[in-house]
Every structure is written in structure tokens, then in C-alpha cells.
Design an enzyme around this catalytic site. Sequence first.
Site, PDB file in Angstrom:
ATOM      1  CB  CYS A 299      -1.206   0.083   1.233  1.00  0.00           C
ATOM      2  SG  CYS A 299      -2.235   1.222   1.339  1.00  0.00           S
ATOM      3  CG  LEU A 300       1.638   5.707   2.455  1.00  0.00           C
ATOM      4  CD1 LEU A 300       1.884   6.264   1.070  1.00  0.00           C
ATOM      5  CD2 LEU A 300       0.867   6.624   3.368  1.00  0.00           C
TER       6      LEU A 300
END
Length: 567
Positions: A299-300
Site C-alpha cells: 500500500c502506502l
Amino acid sequence: MVDRAFKSTLAKMTKGLSPAGLATKGFSWAAHLALSPGKQMVLANKALENNLLLWSHLGEAMLDEKAEPFAKPTNGDRRFQSESWNKWPYNYLYQSFLLNQAWWQEATTNIDGLSEKDEREVSFVARQLLDIFAPSNGVMTNPEVVNTAVQEGGMNFVRGAENFMQDFEQYTSGKKPEALEQFSPGKTVAVTPGKVVFRNHLIELIQYSPTTETVYPEPVFIVPAWIMKYYILDLSAKNSLVKYLVDQGHTVFMVSWRNPTEEDRDLGMEDYRQQGIMDALDVINRIVPDEKIHGVGYCLGGTMLSIAAAAMARDGDDRFGSLTTLAAQYDFTEAGELMLFIRDSEVSYLTNMMWEQGYLQGTQMAGAFQLLRSNDLIWSRLVREYLMGERQGYNDLMAWNADLTRMPYRMHAEYLRKLFLQNDLASGRYMVGDRPIHITDIRVPIFAVGTEKDHVAPWRSAYKITSHPATDVTFLLTSGGHNAGIVSEPGHPHRHYQVQTIKSGDPYVDPDTWREKAARKEGSWWPEWHAWLAERSGERRAAVEPGNTKVGLRPLCDAPGTYVFQD
């Protein structure tokens, strides 16, 4: 200062949604619709047609309960699955609702002159408002609630009231649900043995203990998102990606992020790159010297890993042997429905709220994610728990999802503006130091994973990495959503995936064509990725315990460390 304080207070009441932004979108839609008489005629005819269909079906349904309904719920809408909805008068109520929903979808799309982004946003807001008035939400308009109340003599409402009071008490006190106590890091989740081998203000670096006599010499370095706690990738023993990798003979390092407070308000994206990734790489180099490192970002964390890798490639730092991104994006031009919350108006509004607090509260971010699937994550849950009197049991993934973290003011503001709004990373404008970086400077092989039902990082957005001109990219699309698709251990039922390598220099293949041609395989994608890693990780050698006393790196404490317990 007055404006900022006022907007900060208002933002808390509206959950970060800008009234000015919503009003602007609504006015734009109304103005363009007013200038489209042809569209108005279509909508008027559609309304008349829907009414005729509804009354025709009503007559059939009153004579035959098995009459086939003509309005069908959209994919994923499970509110009207029960047979009890096909009986009078509930069939009329839910068919009327679905027709109204379809009419508003038509009313908010395909309007001449209205931008595609505005159409999506107005349509989204219309869906949210309609979901509030769905017949499934009412006591007397939901046959499942009525039948349960008759069968139980109304005791479902008593249980529902108790559930509501429990939730209200937990919300006002800030306590976690008691059911979550069974999922405690280090006891039932995040239990893979290991040691914290490094700690700075922002991270603890965990090195996991080997379970095989020999290991691959090139370590795996995992960077999870700091939106939530790290142990999404180390849940229970049965579905821990970390344990799976260790059991295959990989030496695994994992970042555990600090849960920031108001004092950390000025931590920025560069702090997360430097203290979160570069400091960890330096430690890994000391523990496992002279070996390439296989970077993995979720993800991030995958976005930040891409930033770090591009900066390292620009500066001649060749420590990475490969990169793997899990449900991550670097190009945000098609970042899905999450973009509905990210415009200049919303970002400015949200920034004012974070400015006063010093951070973005986890509950404020969770609310935005829930809105993406409000009929399932909000309204259906409220009906089940407060009207039906049922409590859904927690599992390890749900417990992790409730273990919320905060986001520093500066970092999150930079993330929203530089990546989402301006798309600096994909366009070569993202600055690291005093110079910009570009993702195409990366030359190591890339393995990118997308998930079919991802509302946070849509797989077509994650697929954009395959257009990289200078390295081979293996793209894998797996069933499931943003979290459950990644936590997809061998033996997990009903899992499948597609995978194909796009060589450097190959002609561009659009995502839908790729999906049509890539072979489908049944089961977990983890073994496919392990095989890819193993090919690039060298000949196995004798395993060693975490740390390296020869260079003064003694373990600080047992995994899962201390940062994971920060509230």
C-alpha cells in the site's frame, strides 16, 4: 487563524468533507443539467417508464409471489437477497428503491459538459443519500427485521439497544471492543518469533528468526503502510505472510511504524523515507553485508519504497536486488473512488482539521474508507447489530483493521497534495533532496500485485507500473480486496490469480487485454511470488540468528517490539 480554526471545528463535524466542495459539485451538476433539455426529456421518460414497470410488477406480485423482479441489485449489493423481500408489500418497496437508484444514476451521468470527475462525485453523493433511505434500514420496511421481531417477541430490539449502548460507551471513552482483546499482538497475532534489531524515533526494525537450517543469502525487507499497524502481514500463524516467507528459507526484516502524536506533527514524507527506509537499509547492510536486498512495499509503504528506490537509482545506490509492490500505486491519475475525497477544496479543508490536532485521527480516515462501501460497511452493519440484535464475531483481519493509527499533519498533507492532487511521482516532479526523481530510473526486476476488488488502490492503477520502459515487470492480479487479497495463504478457499511478465521493450498491453489473455491459476499467489524471489536470491547457506554482534548490533527486545502497542 480565525478561518482555520472555524474550518477545523466544522471539519470534525462533517468527517473531513468540505461543504463548499460538495456545494460546488452540486451546482455544477444542476447547471449543466438545466442546459440539457434532451437529457431532461430522457429522465422524464425514464421516470414514467419506471412507474409503469413498477405498477405492472405490483399486479403480478400480488397474484404470484414468485413473479420475477425486473429491477436487480448492483453487484455486491446483498441487502435484498432474502426470499422475504419477494412478498407484498416488501417487493414493491425494494423494487421502487432500486428503480429510484437507477434513475438517479442516469440523472447524474452522461450530462453534456459535466466533467467525468464531477459526474463520479455527484453520482457518489447521490448513492450515499439514497442509501440512507433504503427500505432495508427501516424497522417496518425490512421483512427480515419484522420476522425476527415476531419470532423473538421483540428481544432483537433489546439486544440491539444493548449493542448500541456498548458502542456508544466505547466511542465516547475511546476504548476498543472487548471482543478484540483475544487478538493481542505478540500473543495471538504478530506472533512470528524475531527480534527488534534497531529503533529510531519513527520505526522499529524486526528481524525474524530462521526456521530452516539454511536460508537464501539475500534478505527480504518489508515496508508496510503506516496507515495501520504493520502486522497485517503477520496475522495469525495460519495466515502470516512473514511466517510463510521464513518457512521457505528467507531472511525477513519488517518495519514497525511509530504511532505519531501531536508532537510529531512536523514529520514529513522525507522523514518517512529517511528514517523509515534508508536507516533500515543501513542496518540490514550491517547485519547481512555485501548482499542485495529484495524490497517489498504494501500500500502506502509500496509507494514510499518506489520513491526510495528511484532516488537510490538516481544516486547510484544499487543495494536493491528486486522490488515487490503489494496493492500499491505510483501513478494516481486513476486512483479510484478514494479520489472523490481528494480535491483542492477537500485537501485544504482536511489540512485545517489536521493543523489543529497535529495529526489525522485513525477513525477519521476509516470513515472515508467505509463510505466507499457504505451499504455494506455502514448501513447493513447497523441493521444487523441494532435492529436484528446480532453481533458479528471478529477475526484476526477485522481486529487488525480496528487497531487504528494516526497520520502526522505535515506528512499526510504532503502525501495528498504531491501524490494525489499533483501526481508528482509519475510526472517526474517529486523532489528528493534538491533534485526530482523518476520511477523509470529503477532498473531492478519488479513484481507487482493488484487485487480484483480493491477500492483503495484499484488494480488498473497498480497495473500502470507495467509500462516501465527499462526493466521487466511481473504483474499478478489476485482475487479479493485490498487487505484480504494480500492475506491469501495457501489453502485459503476460493482463491485464484493471473500472472504474466511484461519484458522491458515489449509493446504496451492495456489492463483489460492483459486480464483477458493472462492465464488463470487456482489457489494462493504466495507460492508464485516465493518462486520468483527464490530465483533471484542466490544459493542457500547456513542460517544465523537475528542481529550481528560482530558489528555491535545486538537485539533490543523480542518481536513484535514496543511501537505496535502504542495507542
